[in-house]
Design an enzyme around this catalytic site. Structure first.
Site, mmCIF file in Angstrom:
data_model
loop_
_atom_site.group_PDB
_atom_site.id
_atom_site.type_symbol
_atom_site.label_atom_id
_atom_site.label_comp_id
_atom_site.label_asym_id
_atom_site.label_seq_id
_atom_site.Cartn_x
_atom_site.Cartn_y
_atom_site.Cartn_z
ATOM 1 N N LYS A 103 0.678 -1.147 -0.084
ATOM 2 C CA LYS A 103 -0.049 0.065 -0.048
ATOM 3 C C LYS A 103 0.912 1.280 0.023
ATOM 4 O O LYS A 103 2.030 0.979 0.555
ATOM 5 C CB LYS A 103 -0.900 -0.144 1.412
ATOM 6 C CG LYS A 103 -2.218 -1.128 1.300
ATOM 7 C CD LYS A 103 -3.004 -0.726 2.527
ATOM 8 C CE LYS A 103 -4.037 -1.597 2.542
ATOM 9 N NZ LYS A 103 -4.998 -1.625 1.274
ATOM 10 N N ARG A 105 -10.588 -11.438 1.274
ATOM 11 C CA ARG A 105 -11.728 -12.273 0.538
ATOM 12 C C ARG A 105 -10.983 -13.497 0.831
ATOM 13 O O ARG A 105 -11.507 -14.868 0.742
ATOM 14 C CB ARG A 105 -11.848 -11.865 -0.799
ATOM 15 C CG ARG A 105 -10.614 -12.028 -1.719
ATOM 16 C CD ARG A 105 -10.767 -11.085 -2.965
ATOM 17 N NE ARG A 105 -10.792 -9.603 -2.654
ATOM 18 C CZ ARG A 105 -11.000 -8.915 -3.652
ATOM 19 N NH1 ARG A 105 -11.178 -9.103 -5.019
ATOM 20 N NH2 ARG A 105 -11.073 -7.564 -3.305
HETATM 21 N N1 BES Z 1 -8.473 -3.364 3.709
HETATM 22 C C1 BES Z 1 -8.562 -3.152 2.337
HETATM 23 C C2 BES Z 1 -9.753 -2.332 2.003
HETATM 24 C C3 BES Z 1 -9.903 -0.960 2.636
HETATM 25 C C4 BES Z 1 -9.754 0.223 2.072
HETATM 26 C C5 BES Z 1 -10.302 -0.984 3.905
HETATM 27 C C6 BES Z 1 -9.843 1.264 2.390
HETATM 28 C C7 BES Z 1 -10.634 0.237 4.427
HETATM 29 C C8 BES Z 1 -10.377 1.356 3.878
HETATM 30 C C9 BES Z 1 -8.285 -4.168 1.355
HETATM 31 O O1 BES Z 1 -7.599 -5.528 2.087
HETATM 32 C C10 BES Z 1 -7.828 -4.011 0.210
HETATM 33 O O2 BES Z 1 -6.686 -3.819 0.159
HETATM 34 N N2 BES Z 1 -8.546 -4.111 -0.734
HETATM 35 C C11 BES Z 1 -8.081 -3.747 -2.277
HETATM 36 C C12 BES Z 1 -8.611 -4.754 -3.137
HETATM 37 C C13 BES Z 1 -7.871 -4.791 -4.491
HETATM 38 C C14 BES Z 1 -6.336 -4.880 -4.397
HETATM 39 C C15 BES Z 1 -8.364 -5.609 -5.496
HETATM 40 C C16 BES Z 1 -8.607 -2.259 -2.588
HETATM 41 O O3 BES Z 1 -9.640 -2.003 -2.124
HETATM 42 O O4 BES Z 1 -7.898 -1.463 -3.106
HETATM 43 MN MN MN Z 2 -5.748 -5.378 1.512
#
Ligand code: BES
Ligand code: MN
Ligand code: ZN
Length: 494
Positions: free
Chosen positions: A274, A348
């Site tokens: 991230k 997921r």
């Molecule tokens: N924990 C995150 C989602 C999230 C984003 C929660 C902002 C709270 C605030 C999740 O694990 C994630 O990183 N999702 C990705 C998925 C993508 C890589 C397909 C996303 O939303 O970018």
């Molecule tokens: Mn994530």
């Protein structure tokens, strides 16, 4: 904070602040003020309210010092608004905002007058006040914050014709659960690891009389839960799956609700790392697990009529020489092979094993809660939960529950055309379908693990934190989902 019941007329009680409910459009405001207040004070409050433009909107408040004219040092008007949103929602926001205003004005003893509140909403009024006054002070050991001492209400007295001990018990149980979820979301990941989350869960289960079993990494290997194991591999804090169970006293009617919570104690994104900003709030990526634990904690006290099994999928998504990589393939508990496109789509993965485990243990319906996608925040904005479901009945009942308690929820589609995006090349299924429809493809992924059961998925990525202080609490963990699920399980306003 102590909560006591009084059968004395609210205006006769000595306190730092007396909270009085007032509604919009119920005639002149003065007619809604208790006749027990001295006439001059009633006039004065009504005049100040008028001058201040106070229209008794839901969650609006005004604090008026009584200058020795009443036993209470201040009167705080709690606007309950006008019929529209559910009564429980309006009442909880009104008392939440008023209790916060009383606290911020320095009140330590507060009287909640529930004189004009329908009996069925008194518990919501109490819960609202207790949620509103929530504060995360675990790391302010000195009792001071930014140079000023932290203000706290020490005693809440509930008075008025509808005041009963059972309403107090219920309001305290609900707010206690919400505030427990908030504490967990607000706690930094250095101390809230999968193992420590499991320890907290054991303490909760023992106190509430719930069944609990924690599967550590070795036990997860034995059942083939390789998806959660893959996510947890890069962390020095090993993953675990927390199974809890509640059974009603009469055994129930055979229905078993399986609650499954995403509990990523910290989400760095793994090798699909991230950005700095994206990582900052990721101690809260366990909000789904926190909500599930919080709901379980009060089912016995609230006399929930249905059986509930909980599965909390706890792991930390970190980077190391042992971490899983993009292009790895994980075989989930039900044998489905998952091609890793992004190590940041980890929620997921842990839920895949959690859903299958819950189904195999005997759930008759599945509901998962997860801070799953940034895309749901783009779609619905802050503060709303995305609902996906394979069953219209289950979806309708969850929407009805969310409406009763006032947690915003919106049903999203499961367009089958998008299945294409998550078809695997070398495995059965990919863990990311790209940007377009990101929340939907995430839900379609989860659907592959519902084992034929009616299933609902609540994406709480946008609602698990308050971005700013509001009537029901300060900035930080919101405890979202707890009241909706309790209202769903109890089939009533809470
Ligand atoms: N924990 C995150 C989602 C999230 C984003 C929660 C902002 C709270 C605030 C999740 O694990 C994630 O990183 N999702 C990705 C998925 C993508 C890589 C397909 C996303 O939303 O970018
Ligand atoms: Mn994530
Ligand atoms: Zn995550």
């Amino acid at each position: 904070m102590e909560t006591v019941l009084s059968h004395v007329e609210p205006v006769a009680l000595v306190c730092d602040a007396l909270i009085l409910p007032v509604a919009t459009g119920d005639g002149p405001l003065i007619d809604q003020l208790p006749v027990g207040l001295p006439a001059g004070l009633r006039d004065g409050i009504a005049m100040l309210a008028k001058e201040g433009g106070f229209a008794a909107k839901a969650g609006s408040t005004i604090v008026v010092p009584t200058l020795g004219l009443a036993p209470a040092a201040r009167v705080v008007l709690a606007g309950t608004g006008k019929p529209g949103r559910s009564a429980a929602d309006r009442v909880s926001r009104a008392y939440g905002a008023a209790a916060r205003a009383a606290r911020d004005a320095g009140a330590k003893s507060v009287v909640l007058s529930v004189e004009e509140i329908p009996d069925s909403d008194v518990a919501s009024a109490i819960a609202g006040a207790l949620m509103g006054c929530y504060d995360y002070t675990a790391y302010h050991g000195t009792g001071r914050r930014n140079g000023t001492s932290i203000k706290r209400i020490e005693q809440v007295t509930v008075a008025g014709s509808g005041a009963t001990q059972s309403a107090i018990d219920r309001g305290r149980a609900v707010a206690g659960a919400v505030n427990l979820a908030r504490d967990l979301v607000n706690e930094p990941a250095a101390t809230l690891t999968p193992a420590s989350f499991a320890e907290r869960s054991k303490a909760v289960a023992n106190a509430a009389g719930l069944g609990i079993e924690v599967l550590d990494a070795t036990a997860l290997e034995a059942i083939g839960a390789n998806a959660i194991l893959g996510v947890g591999k890069g962390s020095a804090n090993p993953p675990c799956m927390i199974r809890m169970s509640y059974r009603p006293k009469d055994g129930g009617d055979g229905r078993v609700v399986g609650l499954v919570g995403k509990c990523i104690t910290f989400d760095t994104g793994g090798y699909s790392i991230k950005t700095h900003d994206g990582m900052l709030e990721m101690k809260g990526d366990m909000a789904g697990g926190a909500a599930v634990l919080a709901v379980m904690s009060v089912l016995p006290a609230l006399g929930c009529p249905v059986a509930v099994d909980a599965t909390i999928c706890a792991a930390e998504n970190m980077i190391s020489g042992e971490a899983f990589r993009p292009s790895d393939i994980l075989t989930a508990m039900n044998g489905v092979t998952i091609e890793i496109i992004s190590t940041d789509a980890e929620g997921r993965l842990v839920l895949a094993d959690g859903l299958v485990d819950a189904a195999r243990r005997g759930a008759t319906e599945l509901i998962d809660l997860a801070t799953l996608t940034g895309a749901i925040v783009v779609a619905l904005g802050d503060g709303a939960t995305g609902l996906f479901s394979s069953s219209d009945d289950l979806a309708d009942n969850l929407l009805a529950a969310s409406g009763r308690v006032g947690e915003r929820m919106w049903r999203m589609p499961l367009f089958e055309e998008l299945e294409e995006k998550i078809k695997g090349d070398v495995g059965d299924i990919k863990n990311s379908g790209g940007r377009a429809g990101g929340s939907i493809t995430a839900a379609l992924f989860l659907q592959r693990f519902r084992e034929g059961l009616p299933w609902a998925h609540l994406d709480i990525a946008g609602s698990s934190r308050f971005e700013r202080a509001n009537a029901l609490g300060p900035k930080g963990g919101s405890g979202v989902g707890v009241r909706t699920l309790l209202s769903y399980l109890l089939v009533e306003a809470i």
